[in-house]
Design an enzyme around this catalytic site. Structure first.
Site, short mmCIF file in Angstrom:
data_model
loop_
_atom_site.label_atom_id
_atom_site.label_comp_id
_atom_site.label_asym_id
_atom_site.label_seq_id
_atom_site.Cartn_x
_atom_site.Cartn_y
_atom_site.Cartn_z
N CYS A 263 4.39 82.63 8.70
CA CYS A 263 4.52 83.03 7.20
C CYS A 263 5.58 83.92 6.84
CB CYS A 263 3.25 83.49 6.83
SG CYS A 263 3.02 83.57 4.78
N CYS B 171 -0.10 79.37 2.79
CA CYS B 171 -0.86 80.14 3.78
C CYS B 171 -2.05 80.59 3.42
CB CYS B 171 0.14 81.22 3.99
SG CYS B 171 -0.63 82.58 4.95
N CYS C 33 3.66 87.07 5.31
CA CYS C 33 2.42 87.87 5.92
C CYS C 33 2.58 87.96 7.47
CB CYS C 33 1.20 87.75 5.27
SG CYS C 33 0.52 86.06 6.06
N CYS D 200 5.59 69.18 4.83
CA CYS D 200 6.92 69.28 4.34
C CYS D 200 7.14 70.52 3.93
CB CYS D 200 7.37 68.12 3.18
SG CYS D 200 8.88 68.21 2.75
N CYS E 80 -2.41 84.65 2.92
CA CYS E 80 -1.65 85.37 1.64
C CYS E 80 -1.46 84.53 0.42
CB CYS E 80 -0.40 86.17 1.99
SG CYS E 80 1.08 85.15 2.50
FE FE Z 1 0.99 84.28 4.47
#
Ligand code: FE
Length: 129
Positions: free
Chosen positions: A43, A92, A46, A115, A95
């Site tokens: 990510c 995610c 985070c 995607c 976060c």
């Molecule tokens: Fe994240």
């Protein structure tokens, strides 16, 4: 969870628009749509590991595409009816970073196509590669 102001400090304007503003980078412009390097995509916000390069494939869409996440619990899904379409947004789970969308036209073994915006993820290349 950080608020918008904190994310603004941590992210570039482009990253902020996609990750926190649910924007979409233009196809064939991102850092990873054509990337074949082995490693783990984390990510951008985070640092949580989200996708493994072993599940990445060339979908022809111009965005990095994966047939499955690193594990089911790192991704949150939400129905997205923006822009006159019914799509499933993926975020995610840790976060809330907007990642992209998941479609049911991917390859086996899942038949799914995650995607994902390059701006939402960051590749950590495999050691020694
Ligand atoms: Fe994240």
């Amino acid at each position: 969870m950080k608020d918008d102001e904190q994310w603004r400090d941590k992210l570039t304007d482009e990253e902020f628009q996609v990750c926190r503003g649910k924007g979409t980078e233009r196809a064939f412009t991102g850092e990873y749509w054509d990337c074949k390097e082995p490693g783990v995509y984390h990510c951008r916000c985070c640092g949580e590991p989200l996708f493994d390069s072993g599940t990445k494939y060339d979908s022809g869409s111009g965005w990095p595409s994966f047939y499955q996440p690193a594990s089911a619990d790192v991704i949150d899904e939400e129905r997205d009816t923006a822009h006159g379409m019914i799509r499933t947004e993926v975020m995610c789970a840790k976060c809330g970073c907007h990642l992209g969308h998941v479609f049911e036209d991917g390859p086996q073994p899942t038949g799914l196509r995650y995607c994902i915006n390059s701006l939402s993820i960051k590749l950590e290349p495999e050691a020694g590669s």
